[in-house]
Design an enzyme around this catalytic site. Structure first.
Site, PDB file in Angstrom:
ATOM      1  N   CYS A  16      -7.534  64.384  15.415  1.00 14.47           N
ATOM      2  CA  CYS A  16      -7.669  63.171  14.598  1.00 14.47           C
ATOM      3  C   CYS A  16      -7.412  61.924  15.442  1.00 14.47           C
ATOM      4  O   CYS A  16      -7.060  62.018  16.621  1.00 14.47           O
ATOM      5  CB  CYS A  16      -6.708  63.193  13.417  1.00 14.47           C
ATOM      6  SG  CYS A  16      -4.979  63.065  13.904  1.00 14.47           S
ATOM      7  N   ASP A 426     -32.049  32.305  34.311  1.00 17.01           N
ATOM      8  CA  ASP A 426     -32.465  31.987  35.678  1.00 17.01           C
ATOM      9  C   ASP A 426     -33.985  32.158  35.716  1.00 17.01           C
ATOM     10  O   ASP A 426     -34.540  32.953  34.956  1.00 17.01           O
ATOM     11  CB  ASP A 426     -31.778  32.949  36.647  1.00 17.01           C
ATOM     12  CG  ASP A 426     -32.270  32.775  38.066  1.00 17.01           C
ATOM     13  OD1 ASP A 426     -32.291  31.629  38.525  1.00 17.01           O
ATOM     14  OD2 ASP A 426     -32.629  33.783  38.697  1.00 17.01           O
ATOM     15  N   ASP A 625     -30.133  37.516  38.237  1.00 22.30           N
ATOM     16  CA  ASP A 625     -30.352  38.721  39.039  1.00 22.30           C
ATOM     17  C   ASP A 625     -29.046  39.401  39.413  1.00 22.30           C
ATOM     18  O   ASP A 625     -29.033  40.448  40.023  1.00 22.30           O
ATOM     19  CB  ASP A 625     -31.184  38.419  40.283  1.00 22.30           C
ATOM     20  CG  ASP A 625     -30.484  37.452  41.242  1.00 22.30           C
ATOM     21  OD1 ASP A 625     -29.294  37.163  41.026  1.00 22.30           O
ATOM     22  OD2 ASP A 625     -31.125  36.988  42.189  1.00 22.30           O
ATOM     23  N   ASP A 629     -26.680  34.609  41.168  1.00 24.60           N
ATOM     24  CA  ASP A 629     -26.106  33.906  40.016  1.00 24.60           C
ATOM     25  C   ASP A 629     -24.703  34.417  39.679  1.00 24.60           C
ATOM     26  O   ASP A 629     -24.245  34.267  38.551  1.00 24.60           O
ATOM     27  CB  ASP A 629     -27.019  34.100  38.804  1.00 24.60           C
ATOM     28  CG  ASP A 629     -28.446  33.698  39.097  1.00 24.60           C
ATOM     29  OD1 ASP A 629     -28.664  32.567  39.517  1.00 24.60           O
ATOM     30  OD2 ASP A 629     -29.341  34.543  38.924  1.00 24.60           O
TER      31      ASP A 629
END
Length: 736
Positions: A16, A426, A625, A629
């Site tokens: 559980c 971008d 990418d 960035d």
């Protein structure tokens, strides 16, 4: 700083959500463990630990001492867990059938034929058989946890059925105790037996439904073949995948799945990589090209050298990533964990209070009612529905994402993506193909084969970033190399060379001016049009004569406009950031219908742009990418890496869209919204169930209409509450 390792380990013996909480707290308390998270739905432990301080064996020993177990030493722990789950399911099924075979006559005796001779003794034997033969695990687990001062769902089942049985046994053996007091003795053997039967049935249905939530992982794992053909001294030998090592030479025949990652040595073929890249067109492969595990060889036979085996393959890394994501916890789940941790003791206390209240109000006459109500409270308040509410929805949501080429790294990302109201894109590689191509050409003289060959020869020597676009274009035109000499690279301008004593040149407008070549007015107008559209222009000439002008640009992806339109339609503000010039940015923004854009930005400018949006109170997702960035991705509320095939930046972003299709972005946001909506639905019903069920079981309606919840009905309600939560989560699998 200590070196740490992260592992996802299968957990055994959990019954559980409270068990999951017990395992998690046990591991977290160990020295050297930095983070531990248990997923009850997946039966896995995600642990980050320092190997110099603690070993996996020590972690396993601690978990075993707490009454559970881990799989740590196995060639294929997932396969071993699956095998053990299969055995557990088989045993559970056997116990459930056995319990019901005895529970049906027990219930009939207890409710219809209770006055037949020796009915109580027969019911006692049947109840005892159910408890010892088919429900034994509840008592063993409950006792083990009690010794350690802990409790779980088994504690509630063991406690409730034991109380009902002991009370009934007393009334069977010594009924005079009640007769002397003017009361009729009642027995509740049927409650003991049927509670166990219902709980086992609920566990069986829950187990079956839980197995469906991890079907995405099993599907990914099934992509890799079980055996491979190893080439030794020119002979082929079939060996299991687990025995392969780096450097082994393997043979792959047409139509077969590639067994591991590697480099193609001999032969050539086309390979279907759609399961990884999402691209439907097979990729041509020849000597030196990389091939990936699980992809399908189409027509040619080849030999390959294994470079990535076992957990090193791209497929294994994707499986591990999806697994780790499914094992992670959403912020809302941490609140539920805290509740689960104190749930069982609170329920036991409520059961005691229920019993005391009945006795205070009704006295000895109400003893049977007090006992029934106390037992019903213990039975109905199982926290399983609460524990399954979040992880089952997350597992199905992340599995659905993986099937659609959306890799979600953790639950935090999935829960936060639905809150995003601003997406920053971008340009290069996200909205555009990311690869420059020749889009147009203007020849001032006949573009004979000779001129094409000279241009091809020149570009092969060029180091300019646009040279590759021209080379690809010329190769498609059938150009080949020719004899040339006196190559000279003119920095910032281009290249010149000599062919049969004649000087040829390729490059920028500066080179054109250097050689004094003139551009005809008509050609000049065409070039101006290219430049207006943000395209780069390369000039090609002979001496002081211009031979041709080529337009080069990074083409917008076919699906970018549709994706931007869909995002806008969802009420999301779209922004464009690019390092390109203003004209290029403006052209792309106009073409795609993006209102907000900023050109000529550096990496730190992108980060500042996102910070400015966040200061305005916006929830920002950055799509890039994952490498150039990285600053902006780290700053955003949700970071998304776009890639194609294996060129994805998995390590940077919270979410990775494997294919080059930007339409996956709105799909990911919709998936997040639906998953979070399911989590909230599950939690609502789990909480409401307990808020209504516990007072009903305690008998609050008895003074009003005489309604008292039978423990058997309480056990049925408890069993089906867990199953309903899992089935609600599974609805996501069938949503489009």
């Amino acid at each position: 700083m200590k070196e740490v390792e992260s592992k996802v380990l299968p957990v055994l013996e959990m019954s559980c959500a409270v068990c999951a909480n017990n395992v998690e707290s046990t591991v977290k308390a160990l020295p050297g463990v930095e983070e531990a998270s248990v997923n009850f739905a997946a039966n896995t432990l995600s642990v980050t630990y320092s190997p110099s301080v603690i070993s996996l064996q020590k972690i396993q020993e601690a978990v075993q001492a707490a009454g559970y177990d881990l799989i740590i030493e196995s060639e294929d722990p997932l396969a071993e867990q699956e095998e053990m789950s299969r055995k557990h399911y088989k045993k559970l099924k056997r116990n459930t059938i056995g319990a019901w075979v005895l529970s049906v006559p027990l219930a009939l005796l207890g409710m219809v034929f209770m006055h037949m001779p020796y009915a109580n003794w027969i019911m006692m034997v049947l109840a005892l058989a159910i408890m010892l033969l088919f429900g034994r695990s509840f008592y063993v687990s409950g006792a083990r946890h009690a010794i350690q001062g802990k409790a779980n769902m088994d504690t509630l089942v063991a406690l409730s059925t034991s109380i009902a049985f002991v009370f009934s046994f007393f009334n069977t053996v010594y009924p005079q105790f009640w007769y002397e007091r003017g009361l009729e003795p009642h027995v509740y053997y049927e409650a003991s037996g049927v509670i166990i039967a219902f709980v086992l049935l609920g566990k069986l249905m829950e187990e079956r439904a839980k197995n469906s939530t991890s079907s995405a992982i099993k599907g990914l794992m099934g992509l890799q073949p079980k055996t491979a053909r190893r080439v030794i001294d020119g002979k082929e030998e079939e060996v299991p995948i687990s025995s392969l090592q780096r450097g082994y030479v393997l043979s792959v025949r047409p139509g077969e799945k590639i067994p591991v990652d590697g480099i193609l040595l001999e032969g050539s073929s086309s390979v279907d990589e759609s399961m990884l890249s999402g691209e439907p067109i097979p990729v041509e492969k020849s000597g030196g090209d990389r091939v990936l595990a699980g992809t399908i060889n189409q027509k040619g036979a080849f030999t390959m050298e294994a470079t990535g085996v076992g957990n090193e393959t791209m497929l294994a890394q994707i499986v591990q990533m999806v697994q780790a994501a499914q094992g992670s916890k959403a912020p809302v789940q941490r609140i539920v964990d805290k509740i689960s941790g104190i749930f069982v003791p609170v329920v036991v206390l409520l059961s005691v209070i229920t019993f005391v209240c009945w006795m205070v109000i009704g006295g000895g006459d109400y003893f049977s009612y007090a006992l029934l109500s106390a037992v019903s409270v213990l039975v109905i308040a199982c926290p399983c529905a609460l524990g399954l509410a979040t992880p089952t929805a997350l597992m199905v949501g992340m599995g659905k994402g993986a099937e659609r080429h959306i890799l979600i790294k953790d639950a935090f990302a999935l829960e936060n993506l639905c809150k995003v109201d601003t997406v920053v894109l971008d340009k290069t590689g996200t909205l555009t193909e990311g690869v420059p191509v020749v889009t147009d050409s203007c020849w001032l003289s006949e573009s004979n084969v000779c001129f094409l060959d000279i241009l091809y020869t020149a570009e092969l020597k060029s180091e300019h970033p646009l040279a590759s676009a021209i080379i690809r274009w010329l190769e498609d035109s059938g150009a080949s190399t020719c004899e040339a000499g006196n190559f000279e690279s003119l920095t910032g301008r281009g290249i010149r060379l000599e062919v049969e004593g004649v000087t040829y040149w390729v490059g920028s407008q500066g080179l054109l001016e250097l050689f004094g070549a003139q551009i005809p007015e008509k050609t000049s107008e065409q070039i101006a049009g290219w430049q207006e559209n943000g395209q780069s222009v390369v000039y090609y000439g002979k001496g002081n004569e211009l031979l041709a002008a080529l337009a080069i640009s990074d083409r917008i992806k076919p699906t970018s406009a549709a994706a931007v339109k869909e995002l806008t339609g969802m009420g999301i503000e779209v922004h464009l950031l690019t390092g390109d010039g203003v004209k290029t940015a403006e052209r792309v923004a106009d073409t795609l219908g993006i209102k907000y854009f900023k050109a000529e930005v550096m990496p730190n400018d992108k980060e500042e742009y996102i910070m400015a949006l966040q200061k305005l109170g916006k929830k920002v997702a950055m799509v890039g990418d994952g490498i150039n960035d990285s600053q902006a991705l780290a700053r955003a509320d949700v970071s998304i890496a776009m890639g194609k095939g294996t060129d994805i930046a998995m390590d940077v972003a919270m979410i990775t869209l494997i294919t080059s299709d930007l339409l996956l972005l709105p799909e990911a946001i919709k998936l997040s919204r639906r998953t979070v909506r399911l989590i909230h639905q599950n939690l609502f019903w789990a909480f409401i169930y307990n808020l209504i069920g516990i007072p009903l079981a305690a008998g609050v309606l008895f003074p009003v209409n005489g309604l008292l919840l039978n423990p058997m009905l309480a056990s049925a309600a408890m069993a089906f509450s867990s199953v309903s939560v899992v089935l609600n989560s599974l609805r996501l699998k069938f949503m489009k």
